[in-house]
Design an enzyme around this catalytic site. Structure first.
Site, short mmCIF file in Angstrom:
data_model
loop_
_atom_site.label_atom_id
_atom_site.label_comp_id
_atom_site.label_asym_id
_atom_site.label_seq_id
_atom_site.Cartn_x
_atom_site.Cartn_y
_atom_site.Cartn_z
N VAL A 198 0.85 -1.20 0.00
CA VAL A 198 0.00 0.00 0.00
C VAL A 198 0.88 1.25 0.00
O VAL A 198 0.64 2.19 -0.77
CB VAL A 198 -0.97 -0.01 1.20
N VAL A 228 -11.67 0.05 5.30
CA VAL A 228 -12.85 -0.78 5.03
C VAL A 228 -13.10 -0.83 3.53
O VAL A 228 -13.29 0.21 2.88
CB VAL A 228 -14.11 -0.20 5.74
N GLU A 238 -4.54 -11.45 4.36
CA GLU A 238 -3.78 -10.84 5.45
C GLU A 238 -2.52 -11.67 5.71
O GLU A 238 -2.47 -12.85 5.35
CB GLU A 238 -4.63 -10.85 6.73
N LYS A 264 -14.00 -4.67 10.14
CA LYS A 264 -14.62 -3.73 9.20
C LYS A 264 -16.08 -3.47 9.58
O LYS A 264 -16.57 -2.34 9.49
CB LYS A 264 -14.51 -4.29 7.78
N GLY A 291 -5.75 -4.83 -2.68
CA GLY A 291 -4.84 -4.63 -3.81
C GLY A 291 -4.12 -3.31 -3.67
O GLY A 291 -4.61 -2.37 -3.03
N1 HSE Z 1 -7.34 -9.32 3.60
C1 HSE Z 1 -8.26 -8.30 3.26
C2 HSE Z 1 -9.28 -8.89 2.31
C3 HSE Z 1 -7.53 -7.15 2.61
O1 HSE Z 1 -9.09 -10.03 1.85
O2 HSE Z 1 -10.27 -8.25 2.03
C4 HSE Z 1 -8.25 -5.86 2.70
O3 HSE Z 1 -8.58 -5.50 3.99
#
Ligand code: HSE
Length: 426
Positions: free
Chosen positions: A14, A133, A191, A206, A303
């Site tokens: 990111v 989120v 993650e 989230k 992404g």
């Molecule tokens: N691991 C998270 C997902 C990345 O798969 O949505 C974004 O928060």
């Protein structure tokens, strides 16, 4: 032209995307903002590391977060470290030093949001978190501003791209769960600890942030009921299809007045719902609000560039705020309403029982369900195996009643495998 000094904490995917977007879109950003945004420091663990996502001027790299967040030429700190220990200390230090903060850290805000926002309010600085989120989908901005004059009643979301990718790919190919998770890790959606994705923890963070913003209430993130997608078997996908559903990793939140309903679990979603078509790693949030009615927000939830886009948009918005003489008010939770106990939620259920194919078994299942006020809508038996699958779709029932019935059914002598349960979205 005014220049805003930015420090990045973290230069992973990111962070690299933020550097890239700020460089590539510099002219457009300057035109829109009337100011220049300049990255003046980047805190990393290892400044000597060879290969990075983007090339940066090595003179910007440092390991000293404390010094960076205090530098007088830094206006805004972008926390992209992740986790809740080092990141929390860095964010609080930045706020204490009077810096605005942009963060993509959902765990930090879901678990320590009250402390972070109280510190920010006391210091008179902004904390923006669009990327926390649904990655690039501007759902925080929608809830905070787009629907500021409305009242959100409920929402359904697909907010974990990894889980959605796994269930979508399982649905299309019937490939094994583990293989597909490996693909998701290689594609960079998962993650660092993928149990956060498949176990529901990421979605729960989230949802806590979304529900707090929607309903103006502090939400106890750890109290949100959560089931992962790892209990879904290929046979459940077959039954879902047979009955006109698609299995999706859902978050659901509803305002019940005195209580808030919030839950995270895989769900049977009617195939004609828009959310049923949200496939791959895409995210979507379907919001039901009083004045607007239903509205849907869809896009890339993870992404490098989608997430970086959300971070850079926050940097731009804070930079705009900095030019104002009056600081805009920030929506903060006005109260702390309790979560509805899971036992009290009402839903329809898909139940799969593995039983001996012998006289009276179906009657026993129906009797126990009926005794617990769980009404059967549809029942099918798959006779091609022993034990056979008896699959029941219920009418709407109370979760506590369903669980009590299942506990009793699991003890029946004819039952060979514990009942599997997937809630049906409604
Ligand atoms: N691991 C998270 C997902 C990345 O798969 O949505 C974004 O928060």
């Amino acid at each position: 032209m005014r220049t805003i000094g930015v420090a990045l904490l973290g230069l992973g995917h990111v962070g690299g995307g933020v550097v890239k977007l700020l460089a590539e879109n510099a002219a457009a950003i300057e035109a829109r903002l009337g100011a220049r945004i300049e990255v003046r420091a980047i805190a990393v663990r290892d400044p000597g590391k060879g290969k990075r996502v983007v090339d940066v001027d090595k003179a910007l790299l440092t390991t000293d977060i404390d010094a960076v967040v205090r530098r007088p030429d830094i206006d805004l700190v972008c926390e992209l470290i992740g986790g809740t220990t080092e990141a929390k200390a860095a964010v609080l230090a930045a706020i204490a030093a009077g810096k605005h903060v942009v963060t993509a850290n959902k765990a930090l805000l879901a678990e320590h949001g009250a402390e972070v926002f109280a510190a920010a309010d006391a210091a008179g600085v902004d904390v923006y978190y669009e990327a926390a989120v649904c990655g690039g989908v501007p759902i925080i901005r929608v809830l905070r501003e787009g629907l500021a004059s409305d009242r959100v009643e409920q929402l359904w979301g697909i907010v974990n791209g990894t889980s959605n990718y796994i269930l979508s790919t399982m649905t299309e190919t019937r490939r094994a769960f583990g293989d597909i998770l490996k693909d998701a890790q290689q594609l960079g959606y998962a993650e660092a600890d993928p149990t956060l994705d498949v176990g529901g923890g990421d979605a729960r963070h989230k949802l806590a942030i979304l529900a707090s913003l929607c309903f103006g209430s502090a939400i106890d993130c750890d109290a949100i009921a959560m089931d992962g997608i790892d209990t879904v078997e290929p046979i459940d996908l077959d039954y879902a299809e047979k009955f006109g559903f698609v299995v999706k990793p859902l978050v659901i939140a509803r305002d019940h007045g005195a209580q808030i309903e919030a839950r995270v679990h895989p769900a049977f979603v009617p195939a004609n719902w828009l959310l049923a078509d949200v496939s791959g790693a895409k995210n979507a949030v379907y919001v039901q609000s009083y004045a607007l009615g239903p509205s849907l927000y869809y896009g890339a939830g993870a992404g490098m560039l989608p997430t970086a886009m959300a971070v850079v948009s926050d940097i731009i918005e804070i930079s705009r705020n900095m030019a104002m003489t009056t600081r805009p008010a920030r929506p903060r939770p006005r109260e702390a309403r309790p979560l509805m106990p899971l036992a009290d939620i009402r839903a329809r259920y898909y139940l799969r029982f593995g039983v001996h194919d012998q006289p009276g078994v179906l009657g026993q299942l129906a009797t126990v369900l009926g005794a617990h006020r769980v009404s059967i809508q549809t029942v099918v038996q798959d006779a091609d195996r022993e034990p056979v699958w008896v699959v029941v779709l219920t009418h709407e029932a109370r979760e506590g009643d369903v669980r009590a019935a299942l506990a009793e059914i699991d003890r029946l002598p004819a039952v060979r495998e514990r009942a599997r349960v997937i809630r049906i979205a409604s």
